[in-house]
Design a protein around this motif. Structure first.
Motif, PDB file in Angstrom:
ATOM      1  N   ALA A 146     -23.750 -38.522 -42.298  1.00 54.67           N
ATOM      2  CA  ALA A 146     -23.177 -39.858 -42.108  1.00 54.67           C
ATOM      3  C   ALA A 146     -24.103 -40.938 -42.652  1.00 54.67           C
ATOM      4  O   ALA A 146     -23.653 -42.008 -43.066  1.00 54.67           O
ATOM      5  N   GLY A 147     -25.406 -40.667 -42.649  1.00 58.04           N
ATOM      6  CA  GLY A 147     -26.363 -41.670 -43.093  1.00 58.04           C
ATOM      7  C   GLY A 147     -26.382 -42.867 -42.146  1.00 58.04           C
ATOM      8  O   GLY A 147     -26.208 -42.719 -40.942  1.00 58.04           O
ATOM      9  N   GLU A 148     -26.555 -44.054 -42.709  1.00 53.85           N
ATOM     10  CA  GLU A 148     -26.649 -45.251 -41.873  1.00 53.85           C
ATOM     11  C   GLU A 148     -25.336 -45.583 -41.179  1.00 53.85           C
ATOM     12  O   GLU A 148     -25.309 -46.408 -40.260  1.00 53.85           O
ATOM     13  N   ALA A 149     -24.243 -44.953 -41.596  1.00 56.50           N
ATOM     14  CA  ALA A 149     -22.969 -45.153 -40.899  1.00 56.50           C
ATOM     15  C   ALA A 149     -22.953 -44.437 -39.553  1.00 56.50           C
ATOM     16  O   ALA A 149     -22.053 -44.672 -38.740  1.00 56.50           O
ATOM     17  N   TYR A 150     -23.922 -43.574 -39.302  1.00 55.71           N
ATOM     18  CA  TYR A 150     -23.999 -42.899 -38.010  1.00 55.71           C
ATOM     19  C   TYR A 150     -24.050 -43.951 -36.894  1.00 55.71           C
ATOM     20  O   TYR A 150     -24.785 -44.937 -36.986  1.00 55.71           O
ATOM     21  N   GLY A 151     -23.289 -43.728 -35.857  1.00 60.34           N
ATOM     22  CA  GLY A 151     -23.221 -44.684 -34.757  1.00 60.34           C
ATOM     23  C   GLY A 151     -22.064 -45.644 -34.888  1.00 60.34           C
ATOM     24  O   GLY A 151     -21.709 -46.335 -33.934  1.00 60.34           O
ATOM     25  N   THR A 152     -21.452 -45.704 -36.084  1.00 57.12           N
ATOM     26  CA  THR A 152     -20.273 -46.557 -36.249  1.00 57.12           C
ATOM     27  C   THR A 152     -19.148 -46.004 -35.391  1.00 57.12           C
ATOM     28  O   THR A 152     -18.881 -44.809 -35.399  1.00 57.12           O
TER      29      THR A 152
END
Length: 592
Positions: A112-118
């Motif tokens: 997911a990269g930086e999208a993780y937590g979205t």
């Protein structure tokens, strides 16, 4: 044992808790489950997760909470991702998760990269976040800075939680303050023309006296002189005509807003929309909103009770046009018209909120200075009345910031004349240090911003501490040749057995829940707190590796353990970047 992947283990566990309750209590109504929570326990020794489910369903189920908790714990213990579940206290259930379930989240995180937590919890609901909205009467100061950072980070946070966010600046370009600005700008215009008046002589001719004396208005005076020559100053005395003041006010507001936008851009703040109070007034938005409230029977002519305490000398009972705000939780009804028949500031603000609702906003969030705290109840009442309770208004209050250097108060800005400007702050310590530091305290707590400490390279400085963790992660990954995230996502994580590694893993997979909880609470400072804890977990592991060679991240003789630890390092860097993006802070690659 294999487990189904999940991007939010808290949401996954909550779904399992609800499913267990439905099996145990098939007659339980749906609304009884709405308040079921799954969160980290306050004491980490109690496990990885805790749920209040037994407490909230016991009454509608007509059972003792302890009985429900015991049965629920037994059911949860049979789930493949749960290693242990036990009832606790008056009706809680604590759970400890299997390591394999925690490990299964890391590949999802890396891919997911930086999208993780979205999150999708916001369901694309249109939310208007209004923040800063400073009167365009001078440069941005340090108080505006805190509201700007809190508002911008909160808007970013709500976006990450899945809301459709509009960032708005409401320009207060109508009323007494901008009229005072016009008088001040006109003085600078007269100076540009070479007037023989002194400042005090001019001030004596201004209604209420000259309020704004900072040097920042000198360019406005010069611009007026360049555009109009001496046409705005016929004769020896100031020409305080409505047409002249309107012209001066228009130019002054335009130039002040251009400077404010530049200051905000330097802070990394960009609004989606700027709404003019003056235009709303001219378009009759406030009048239409008042008419709408009147049609609902919420506007009447009446006489307010005198203020409590010592009666002001100029107070006298008189009929006023009032909004029945007490019907919506306010302590008194509020005037909508002044004695001259013009709108009160509150009436114009009602128009502002009516405009947001008319534009399709379904939640309103506003960031105000703490000195506006007494205004919250009336504005919530008006919003509730306008929307028939369908559009909630949340107000985040920001307390004052005291600027220090080496523990001593900093002198005021020469240019502004009476306060420290936002640009002063950025020039001194940099944008990222300003933004991060402004989020290290809850917004309604007073803050001391020490210019020396925020650039200090020590563990006591959270800005440095978090950035240093990211820089260390990047150093390890560069040393390993910057392996691709997809390749690391395939790494077996069985080698991550040390307690420090496990603590870091658990912190990482909590990120989605942190996002949702912080968004729900309207508290972006939680992101800074979480990143501080994550950085601490990483630094502990780093130091353990210096003491114990078997815990070092890169070991040529242990390729599989190295891949596992590199996956952990990459995941840590990814989540730090994800959190810093919410805060509007740029991660550093290396510390200099």
């Amino acid at each position: 044992m294999a487990h189904a992947p999940a991007t939010d283990i808290f949401a996954t566990l909550r779904a399992e808790v609800v499913a267990c309750l439905r099996r145990l209590l098939p007659d339980l109504p749906d609304d009884a489950l709405a308040r079921v929570l799954v969160e980290p326990p306050r004491d980490a020794s109690h496990g990885d997760m805790a749920t209040n489910a037994a407490l909230v369903v016991a009454k509608p189920a007509r059972l003792a909470p302890q009985k429900v908790a015991a049965d629920l714990a037994a059911a949860l213990a049979k789930l493949p991702m749960v290693a242990e579940a036990a009832p606790a206290g008056p009706g809680f259930v604590n759970m400890r998760l299997r390591e394999s379930f925690i490990h299964a989240q890391v590949p999802l995180l890396l891919r997911a990269g930086e999208a993780y937590g979205t999150s999708a919890v916001g369901a694309a609901i249109p939310v208007n976040v209004e923040y800063v909205s400073a009167n365009p009467t001078g440069p941005m100061h340090v108080g505006h800075c805190r509201g700007a950072v809190v508002g911008d980070a909160l808007a970013n946070l709500l976006s990450k939680a899945g809301y459709a966010v509009t960032k708005e600046y409401y320009v207060n370009d109508a009323g007494a303050q901008v009229r005072a600005l016009a008088y001040a700008a006109y003085w600078r215009y007269l100076q540009a023309l070479g007037t023989t008046l002194t400042e005090e002589e001019y001030s004596a001719q201004v209604p209420g006296g000259l309020q704004y004396r900072g040097e920042y208005l000198i360019p406005v005076g010069a611009a007026l002189q360049a555009e109009h020559g001496d046409a705005l100053a016929p004769g020896a005395r100031p020409a305080f005509t409505e047409d002249t003041l309107a012209t001066v006010q228009r130019v002054a507001v335009r130039m002040m807003m251009a400077e404010i936008r530049e200051d905000l851009a330097a802070l990394g703040v960009e609004h989606d929309i700027f709404i003019s109070e003056l235009k709303l007034v001219q378009d009759g938005v406030a009048d239409r909103a008042i008419a709408e409230l009147s049609a609902k029977g919420l506007v009447y002519e009446g006489v307010l009770e005198p203020p409590k305490g010592k009666l002001p000398d100029d107070w006298e009972p008189r009929p006023q046009t009032l909004f029945a705000s007490t019907k919506f939780g306010d302590d008194v009804d509020r005037p909508l018209r002044k004695s001259d028949g013009s709108n009160t500031y509150f009436a114009n603000d009602i128009g502002n909120h009516a405009d947001k609702i008319a534009r399709g906003m379904r939640q309103l969030v506003q960031v105000w200075g703490a000195d506006h705290g007494g205004y919250v109840s009336r504005m919530k009442a008006a919003t509730k009345a306008l929307s028939d309770g369908a559009v909630p208004l949340d107000v985040v209050l920001c307390q004052i910031v005291k600027v220090l250097k080496d523990g001593e108060p900093v002198r005021m800005s020469k240019r502004a004349g009476s306060y420290i400007t936002l640009r002063d702050l950025i020039d001194e310590v940099g944008r990222d240090a300003v933004r991060f530091t402004m989020l290290t305290r809850k917004s309604d707590a007073q803050m001391e911003f020490d210019l020396t400490k925020v650039v200090e390279q020590s563990r006591e400085n959270p800005v440095f501490y978090v950035q240093y963790a990211h820089a260390r992660c990047r150093s390890v990954l560069r040393q390993a040749g910057d392996p691709a995230a997809d390749a690391l996502a395939e790494a077996p994580l069985d080698a991550l057995t040390d307690s420090a590694e496990q603590a870091l893993l658990r912190r990482l997979v909590a990120w989605p829940r942190v996002v949702e909880a912080a968004a729900a609470a309207r508290e972006p400072h939680r992101i800074a707190f979480y990143l501080g804890d994550l950085a601490s977990d990483f630094h502990i592991l780093w130091n353990r590796g210096r003491e114990d060679a078997t815990l070092r991240f890169i070991q040529a003789e242990q390729p599989e353990a190295t891949r596992a630890r590199l996956a952990l390092v990459a995941a840590t860097a990814t989540v730090i970047r994800s959190g810093l993006a919410v805060m509007g802070v740029t991660p550093v690659e290396e510390m200099r």
